[in-house]
Design an enzyme around this catalytic site. Structure first.
Site, mmCIF file in Angstrom:
data_model
loop_
_atom_site.group_PDB
_atom_site.id
_atom_site.type_symbol
_atom_site.label_atom_id
_atom_site.label_comp_id
_atom_site.label_asym_id
_atom_site.label_seq_id
_atom_site.Cartn_x
_atom_site.Cartn_y
_atom_site.Cartn_z
ATOM 1 N N VAL A 113 8.039 2.469 -1.448
ATOM 2 C CA VAL A 113 8.844 3.313 -1.180
ATOM 3 C C VAL A 113 8.507 2.949 0.556
ATOM 4 O O VAL A 113 7.698 3.558 0.514
ATOM 5 C CB VAL A 113 8.526 5.349 -1.142
ATOM 6 C CG1 VAL A 113 9.761 6.027 -0.394
ATOM 7 C CG2 VAL A 113 9.135 5.051 -2.341
ATOM 8 N N GLY A 162 0.303 -0.922 0.031
ATOM 9 C CA GLY A 162 0.123 -0.312 0.919
ATOM 10 C C GLY A 162 0.972 1.362 -0.264
ATOM 11 O O GLY A 162 0.830 2.577 0.134
ATOM 12 N N HIS A 163 2.180 1.559 -0.203
ATOM 13 C CA HIS A 163 3.011 2.802 0.230
ATOM 14 C C HIS A 163 4.451 2.466 -0.779
ATOM 15 O O HIS A 163 5.557 2.172 -0.266
ATOM 16 C CB HIS A 163 3.808 2.655 1.166
ATOM 17 C CG HIS A 163 4.364 3.929 1.975
ATOM 18 N ND1 HIS A 163 5.162 4.337 1.964
ATOM 19 C CD2 HIS A 163 3.295 5.032 2.356
ATOM 20 C CE1 HIS A 163 5.318 5.516 1.809
ATOM 21 N NE2 HIS A 163 4.587 5.654 2.311
ATOM 22 N N PHE A 164 4.183 2.505 -2.192
ATOM 23 C CA PHE A 164 2.809 2.286 -2.906
ATOM 24 C C PHE A 164 2.876 1.602 -4.224
ATOM 25 O O PHE A 164 4.534 1.306 -4.154
ATOM 26 C CB PHE A 164 3.193 4.316 -3.494
ATOM 27 C CG PHE A 164 3.141 5.300 -2.402
ATOM 28 C CD1 PHE A 164 2.072 5.681 -1.433
ATOM 29 C CD2 PHE A 164 4.170 6.190 -1.923
ATOM 30 C CE1 PHE A 164 1.821 6.697 -0.784
ATOM 31 C CE2 PHE A 164 4.156 6.376 -1.418
ATOM 32 C CZ PHE A 164 3.489 7.639 -0.451
#
Length: 144
Positions: A57, A50-52
């Site tokens: 990152v 989810g990041h990203f």
């Protein structure tokens, strides 16, 4: 500091953290109040979902958590602290300087600079390829 090779199995003897939240893979140097450890960052990290997804990152707060865990390994590996826990009590003067992405070897360095009873203050920095990724002052409380 003394060069060592403490693997993840030994790290788990000191820290209560487990996958997916164990963020220290190896300890390479250790002294009375100083430690250097490694986190090998891979695309398989849960947080990259989810990041990203299109531009993975490592979240900055997780870099700071990795630094806190490295300091925790040092503190909890001392015989007098066996069976205790280290609680992350705060962070100050945090700066993020470089993005950490899959494939990076995150070098974690923490040095205890002040102690007062169960409270300790640590100067910490994380680097990738010798370049500063993040730094800050961490506060801990030794408990239980």
């Amino acid at each position: 500091m003394t060069e060592v090779n403490i693997n993840v199995t030994e790290i788990m003897e000191a820290l209560p953290h487990r996958y997916p939240f164990l963020l220290v893979d190896r300890v390479i140097d250790i002294a009375e109040d100083e430690i250097t450890a490694i986190k090998n960052v891979t695309i398989n990290e849960e947080f990259f979902q989810g990041h990203f997804p299109q531009y993975p990152v490592m979240p900055g707060v997780l870099i700071m958590e990795a630094l806190a865990q490295a300091a925790g390994v040092l503190e909890l590996s001392k015989p007098e602290n066996k069976g205790k826990l280290v609680f992350y009590a705060g962070m100050d003067n945090v700066k993020y300087k470089k993005q950490v992405t899959p494939g990076d070897k995150l070098v974690l360095h923490a040095k205890f600079i002040k102690r007062r009873g169960p409270i300790a203050v640590v100067e910490a920095e994380a680097t990738v390829d010798g370049k500063l990724a993040a730094k800050g002052t961490l506060t801990f409380a030794l408990g239980r």
